[in-house]
Write a protein that holds these residues in place. Structure first.
Motif, PDB file in Angstrom:
ATOM      1  N   LEU A 299      -3.176  -8.723 -14.864  1.00  0.00           N
ATOM      2  CA  LEU A 299      -4.485  -8.106 -15.082  1.00  0.00           C
ATOM      3  C   LEU A 299      -5.317  -8.030 -13.802  1.00  0.00           C
ATOM      4  CD1 LEU A 299      -5.704  -9.540 -18.504  1.00  0.00           C
ATOM      5  CD2 LEU A 299      -5.174  -7.178 -17.940  1.00  0.00           C
ATOM      6  N   LYS A 300      -5.161  -9.010 -12.922  1.00  0.00           N
ATOM      7  CA  LYS A 300      -6.024  -9.046 -11.740  1.00  0.00           C
ATOM      8  C   LYS A 300      -5.753  -7.890 -10.782  1.00  0.00           C
ATOM      9  CE  LYS A 300      -3.185 -12.310  -9.055  1.00  0.00           C
ATOM     10  NZ  LYS A 300      -3.208 -13.626  -8.370  1.00  0.00           N
ATOM     11  N   TYR A 301      -4.603  -7.233 -10.922  1.00  0.00           N
ATOM     12  CA  TYR A 301      -4.291  -6.128 -10.026  1.00  0.00           C
ATOM     13  C   TYR A 301      -4.709  -4.769 -10.589  1.00  0.00           C
ATOM     14  CZ  TYR A 301      -1.475  -9.561  -7.531  1.00  0.00           C
ATOM     15  OH  TYR A 301      -1.058 -10.666  -6.824  1.00  0.00           O
TER      16      TYR A 301
ATOM     17  N   ASN B 156     -11.276  -9.285 -24.169  1.00  0.00           N
ATOM     18  CA  ASN B 156     -10.998 -10.326 -25.162  1.00  0.00           C
ATOM     19  C   ASN B 156     -10.778 -11.695 -24.522  1.00  0.00           C
ATOM     20  OD1 ASN B 156     -11.196  -8.584 -27.367  1.00  0.00           O
ATOM     21  ND2 ASN B 156      -9.024  -8.013 -27.260  1.00  0.00           N
ATOM     22  N   GLY B 157     -11.029 -11.781 -23.219  1.00  0.00           N
ATOM     23  CA  GLY B 157     -10.988 -13.073 -22.562  1.00  0.00           C
ATOM     24  C   GLY B 157      -9.654 -13.491 -21.993  1.00  0.00           C
ATOM     25  N   VAL B 158      -8.690 -12.565 -21.914  1.00  0.00           N
ATOM     26  CA  VAL B 158      -7.392 -12.907 -21.330  1.00  0.00           C
ATOM     27  C   VAL B 158      -7.559 -13.143 -19.833  1.00  0.00           C
ATOM     28  CG1 VAL B 158      -5.032 -12.089 -20.900  1.00  0.00           C
ATOM     29  CG2 VAL B 158      -6.157 -11.578 -23.076  1.00  0.00           C
ATOM     30  N   GLU B 159      -6.950 -14.184 -19.310  1.00  0.00           N
ATOM     31  CA  GLU B 159      -7.104 -14.527 -17.902  1.00  0.00           C
ATOM     32  C   GLU B 159      -6.444 -13.491 -17.004  1.00  0.00           C
ATOM     33  OE1 GLU B 159      -5.750 -18.446 -17.154  1.00  0.00           O
ATOM     34  OE2 GLU B 159      -7.107 -19.385 -18.586  1.00  0.00           O
ATOM     35  N   GLU B 160      -7.007 -13.329 -15.802  1.00  0.00           N
ATOM     36  CA  GLU B 160      -6.518 -12.303 -14.882  1.00  0.00           C
ATOM     37  C   GLU B 160      -5.110 -12.571 -14.371  1.00  0.00           C
ATOM     38  OE1 GLU B 160      -9.357 -11.771 -11.756  1.00  0.00           O
ATOM     39  OE2 GLU B 160     -10.425 -10.229 -12.888  1.00  0.00           O
TER      40      GLU B 160
ATOM     41  N   PHE C 119       2.296 -12.550 -21.177  1.00  0.00           N
ATOM     42  CA  PHE C 119       3.226 -13.460 -20.521  1.00  0.00           C
ATOM     43  C   PHE C 119       2.461 -14.301 -19.512  1.00  0.00           C
ATOM     44  CE2 PHE C 119       5.933 -10.017 -21.950  1.00  0.00           C
ATOM     45  CZ  PHE C 119       7.057 -10.686 -22.428  1.00  0.00           C
ATOM     46  N   ARG C 120       2.662 -15.594 -19.550  1.00  0.00           N
ATOM     47  CA  ARG C 120       2.008 -16.470 -18.594  1.00  0.00           C
ATOM     48  C   ARG C 120       2.792 -16.465 -17.283  1.00  0.00           C
ATOM     49  NH1 ARG C 120      -2.118 -18.918 -20.627  1.00  0.00           N
ATOM     50  NH2 ARG C 120      -2.316 -19.178 -22.884  1.00  0.00           N
ATOM     51  N   SER C 121       2.054 -16.410 -16.166  1.00  0.00           N
ATOM     52  CA  SER C 121       2.698 -16.379 -14.861  1.00  0.00           C
ATOM     53  C   SER C 121       3.173 -17.760 -14.448  1.00  0.00           C
ATOM     54  CB  SER C 121       1.711 -15.830 -13.832  1.00  0.00           C
ATOM     55  OG  SER C 121       0.561 -16.618 -13.798  1.00  0.00           O
TER      56      SER C 121
ATOM     57  N   CYS D  14      -4.988  -3.069 -21.108  1.00  0.00           N
ATOM     58  CA  CYS D  14      -5.388  -4.107 -20.159  1.00  0.00           C
ATOM     59  C   CYS D  14      -6.899  -4.327 -20.201  1.00  0.00           C
ATOM     60  CB  CYS D  14      -4.947  -3.727 -18.751  1.00  0.00           C
ATOM     61  SG  CYS D  14      -3.174  -3.897 -18.449  1.00  0.00           S
ATOM     62  N   ASP D  15      -7.653  -3.241 -20.289  1.00  0.00           N
ATOM     63  CA  ASP D  15      -9.110  -3.363 -20.393  1.00  0.00           C
ATOM     64  C   ASP D  15      -9.502  -4.138 -21.646  1.00  0.00           C
ATOM     65  OD1 ASP D  15      -9.729  -2.049 -18.039  1.00  0.00           O
ATOM     66  OD2 ASP D  15      -9.826  -0.077 -18.982  1.00  0.00           O
ATOM     67  N   LYS D  16      -8.812  -3.834 -22.759  1.00  0.00           N
ATOM     68  CA  LYS D  16      -9.104  -4.548 -24.001  1.00  0.00           C
ATOM     69  C   LYS D  16      -8.785  -6.031 -23.857  1.00  0.00           C
ATOM     70  CE  LYS D  16      -8.107  -0.551 -26.967  1.00  0.00           C
ATOM     71  NZ  LYS D  16      -7.179   0.007 -27.996  1.00  0.00           N
ATOM     72  N   ALA D  17      -7.663  -6.326 -23.207  1.00  0.00           N
ATOM     73  CA  ALA D  17      -7.270  -7.723 -23.022  1.00  0.00           C
ATOM     74  C   ALA D  17      -8.308  -8.478 -22.202  1.00  0.00           C
ATOM     75  CB  ALA D  17      -5.899  -7.792 -22.361  1.00  0.00           C
ATOM     76  N   LYS D  18      -8.828  -7.849 -21.141  1.00  0.00           N
ATOM     77  CA  LYS D  18      -9.831  -8.500 -20.310  1.00  0.00           C
ATOM     78  C   LYS D  18     -11.113  -8.762 -21.100  1.00  0.00           C
ATOM     79  CE  LYS D  18     -10.415  -7.223 -16.073  1.00  0.00           C
ATOM     80  NZ  LYS D  18     -10.645  -6.396 -14.859  1.00  0.00           N
TER      81      LYS D  18
END
Length: 295
Positions: A8-10, A273-277, A293-295, A267-271
């Protein structure tokens, strides 16, 4: 497709050229490192400008002209090194033998039988242009001075130079650790003031118009397959061959655009909803839901 590119951060690092590049240049807000991609699907409304056959080469040169003139007008011009490089030689003959001695395999991977290619040699030379007010006019860079006796300029020289300029912690592979760097071309004590503000207008070279009903090239097929990764279609039975069978340029371009937009929207929806970057976004099989998926 590299999973890290789906973090998400990218997502906020990608911008549409026609909408954002000129504004960022005018504002002087370009980041330290920028990669500009061309248009790879030739459409009647938006012609391809990637110089691939059978696209009009003049469109590619118009693209170069536009990028250069936009950079030249930017308040950041005196901070810029503009690199134009091609990914292949276009099938033209090269009288210089390709280097085969001392070239390291990037990651020690070996291709499939019967060739078992080890990726331990270079290919045919490709043109590269380095443009900056910090370079003396007419400079030609023939060969690097290291870091190894067999080092050459090649595509991973860009990554090697970036690592050196920005003092990054580590190389990506053995290949960019071996490749020559080109920061030494910036030799002037002060920036030039005579760099042209505009370039000549390229002449149209191809007769006729874009063929939207044409079959996909091998490269365009790969673009559709990459879009399928974003779209979740790689999990379906139609991936990869049935996915591209029967697609023409127009339909493929719409598929790629739709897949990217869908991925960005999710991705916008996930952000929101509080999903970490640091999380990676991927669509589930045969579902419109996303999986984290967790990094």
């Amino acid at each position: 497709m590299n999973r890290n590119l789906r973090k998400l951060k990218y997502l906020t690092k990608f911008h549409q050229f026609d909408l954002h590049f000129k504004r960022h240049c005018e504002e002087g807000s370009l980041p330290n490192y920028v990669v500009i991609e061309q248009r790879f699907f030739d459409l009647l409304s938006i012609p391809a400008n990637d110089d691939h056959p059978s696209h009009d080469v003049s469109e590619g040169q118009k693209f170069v002209k536009k990028v250069y003139e936009t950079l030249r007008a930017s308040p950041q011009w005196n901070e810029i090194l503009f690199i134009i490089i091609y990914d292949e030689h276009g099938g033209f003959y090269d009288h210089v033998p390709t280097p085969v001695t001392g070239v390291p395999s990037p990651d020690d991977m070996v291709g499939p039988a019967p060739y078992n290619f080890k990726f331990d040699r270079l290919g045919v030379r490709v043109p590269a242009f380095l443009i900056s007010p910090w370079i003396e006019p007419g400079t030609v860079l023939h060969a690097p001075s290291g870091p190894y006796p067999t080092s050459e300029f090649e595509h991973s020289s860009i990554a090697a130079t970036v690592k050196k300029i920005f003092n990054l912690k580590e190389f990506l592979t053995k290949r960019d650790a071996w490749a020559g760097t080109f920061e030494g071309i910036l030799t002037r004590a002060s920036p030039r003031v005579d760099c042209p503000v505009t370039l000549v207008e390229p002449v149209k070279l191809r007769e006729g118009v874009a063929k939207e009903d044409a079959k996909l090239s091998e490269f365009q097929v790969e673009l559709v397959e990459m879009a399928a990764v974003l779209n979740g279609d790689l999990k379906k039975d139609i991936y990869p061959q049935q996915l591209v069978d029967g697609l023409n340029v127009s339909v493929a371009a719409k598929y790629v655009d739709k897949a990217l937009n869908r991925f960005c929207d999710e991705c916008d929806k996930a952000k929101k909803n509080g999903v970490e970057e640091s999380e990676i976004i991927c669509f589930r099989k045969a579902s419109n839901k996303i999986q984290i998926f967790r990094s």
